[in-house]
Design an enzyme around this catalytic site. Structure first.
Site, PDB file in Angstrom:
ATOM      1  N   GLY A 127       3.360   6.970   7.777  1.00  0.00           N
ATOM      2  CA  GLY A 127       4.739   7.124   7.244  1.00  0.00           C
ATOM      3  C   GLY A 127       5.470   5.809   7.943  1.00  0.00           C
ATOM      4  O   GLY A 127       6.643   5.837   7.416  1.00  0.00           O
ATOM      5  N   ASN A 128       4.962   5.360   9.050  1.00  0.00           N
ATOM      6  CA  ASN A 128       5.738   4.025   9.392  1.00  0.00           C
ATOM      7  C   ASN A 128       5.594   2.907   8.637  1.00  0.00           C
ATOM      8  O   ASN A 128       6.461   1.938   8.833  1.00  0.00           O
ATOM      9  CB  ASN A 128       5.187   4.077  10.867  1.00  0.00           C
ATOM     10  CG  ASN A 128       6.343   4.672  12.252  1.00  0.00           C
ATOM     11  OD1 ASN A 128       5.513   5.529  12.533  1.00  0.00           O
ATOM     12  ND2 ASN A 128       7.436   4.177  12.137  1.00  0.00           N
ATOM     13  N   SER A 129       4.475   2.760   7.897  1.00  0.00           N
ATOM     14  CA  SER A 129       4.237   1.853   7.121  1.00  0.00           C
ATOM     15  C   SER A 129       5.406   1.197   6.163  1.00  0.00           C
ATOM     16  O   SER A 129       6.165   2.158   5.468  1.00  0.00           O
ATOM     17  CB  SER A 129       3.149   1.983   5.973  1.00  0.00           C
ATOM     18  OG  SER A 129       2.009   2.046   6.800  1.00  0.00           O
ATOM     19  N   ASP A 154       0.463  -7.555   1.566  1.00  0.00           N
ATOM     20  CA  ASP A 154       0.534  -6.296   1.793  1.00  0.00           C
ATOM     21  C   ASP A 154       2.309  -6.111   1.777  1.00  0.00           C
ATOM     22  O   ASP A 154       2.879  -5.328   2.517  1.00  0.00           O
ATOM     23  CB  ASP A 154       0.247  -5.766   2.861  1.00  0.00           C
ATOM     24  CG  ASP A 154       0.224  -4.219   3.027  1.00  0.00           C
ATOM     25  OD1 ASP A 154       0.363  -3.431   1.982  1.00  0.00           O
ATOM     26  OD2 ASP A 154      -0.108  -3.610   4.008  1.00  0.00           O
ATOM     27  N   HIS A 181       0.891  -1.176   0.045  1.00  0.00           N
ATOM     28  CA  HIS A 181      -0.005   0.120  -0.074  1.00  0.00           C
ATOM     29  C   HIS A 181       0.752   1.287  -0.184  1.00  0.00           C
ATOM     30  O   HIS A 181       0.329   2.369  -0.294  1.00  0.00           O
ATOM     31  CB  HIS A 181      -0.863  -0.095   1.278  1.00  0.00           C
ATOM     32  CG  HIS A 181      -0.477   0.264   2.373  1.00  0.00           C
ATOM     33  ND1 HIS A 181      -0.170  -0.687   3.306  1.00  0.00           N
ATOM     34  CD2 HIS A 181      -0.052   1.247   3.006  1.00  0.00           C
ATOM     35  CE1 HIS A 181       0.190  -0.466   4.498  1.00  0.00           C
ATOM     36  NE2 HIS A 181       0.408   1.155   4.383  1.00  0.00           N
TER      37      HIS A 181
END
Length: 198
Positions: free
Chosen positions: A146-148, A72, A42
């Site tokens: 933003g940590n993804s 993902d 994503h």
């Protein structure tokens, strides 16, 4: 130094058929010294351009090697001038509830290299995201947009998860999730070698 910042741009059209550039940000983890990086699907989905910034501040254009929406997980590739530090993978199958962990990523898309700490809150939490149920690690480490795609590490510095979600809502804190490293690495290897997940 194995955690990187990822920025993306996507060209879309608005209601007046004008082209609009939308930008996004996330994180990634270097999994190979030649420049292969694991992140979330994503984070790079729909992107026209992807760039990667190392902790040294050097920025590289990146190409999406392959991605899998159900897991993902995506793999992107840069061409570095010298071998990069690569993450050491830990065994996510042996994690225990209460074990200390740290999350490293790029919260808010502008705070690269941010480190937060917490514990493993659950090891096989069934979480449904966008209609897909995943078995994830639950952690109390602070995670923000933003940590993804960033790393969840154990106290030995081994990568034991890829951060992919935060429960958000009024008054909700300390609920974050990560894809177990064993799952993430298996998917990343298949994506790198054959371009899809069997």
């Amino acid at each position: 130094d194995t955690v990187v910042e990822i920025t993306t741009s996507e060209v879309t059209t608005d209601a007046f058929m004008r082209e609009v550039v939308q930008s996004g940000a996330g994180s990634g983890v270097i999994i190979d010294t030649t420049g292969y990086i694991i992140t979330n699907e994503h984070v790079v989905s729909g992107a026209n351009t992807v760039s990667v910034r190392l902790t040294s501040g050097v920025e590289y254009p990146a190409e999406i090697v392959a991605a899998d929406k159900i897991a993902d997980i995506a793999v992107v590739k840069i061409d570095p001038q010298a071998p990069l530090p690569a993450a050491t993978f830990g065994n996510s199958d042996v994690l225990k509830v209460g074990q200390s962990v740290i999350a490293i990523g790029n919260p808010l898309g502008s705070l690269g290299g941010t480190v937060t700490e917490g514990i493993i809150s659950a090891t096989n939490r069934a979480v449904t995201i966008d209609g897909v149920t995943m078995s994830l690690l639950q952690t109390s480490a602070a995670v923000n947009p933003g940590n993804s795609g960033g790393g969840l590490f154990n106290s030995s510095g081994e990568l034991i998860g890829v951060v992919n979600a935060k429960s958000s809502g009024s008054g909700i804190e300390g609920l974050a999730f990560a894809i177990p490293a064993n799952t993430a690495l298996d998917v990343a290897r298949q994506l790198s070698e054959q371009g899809y997940v069997t």
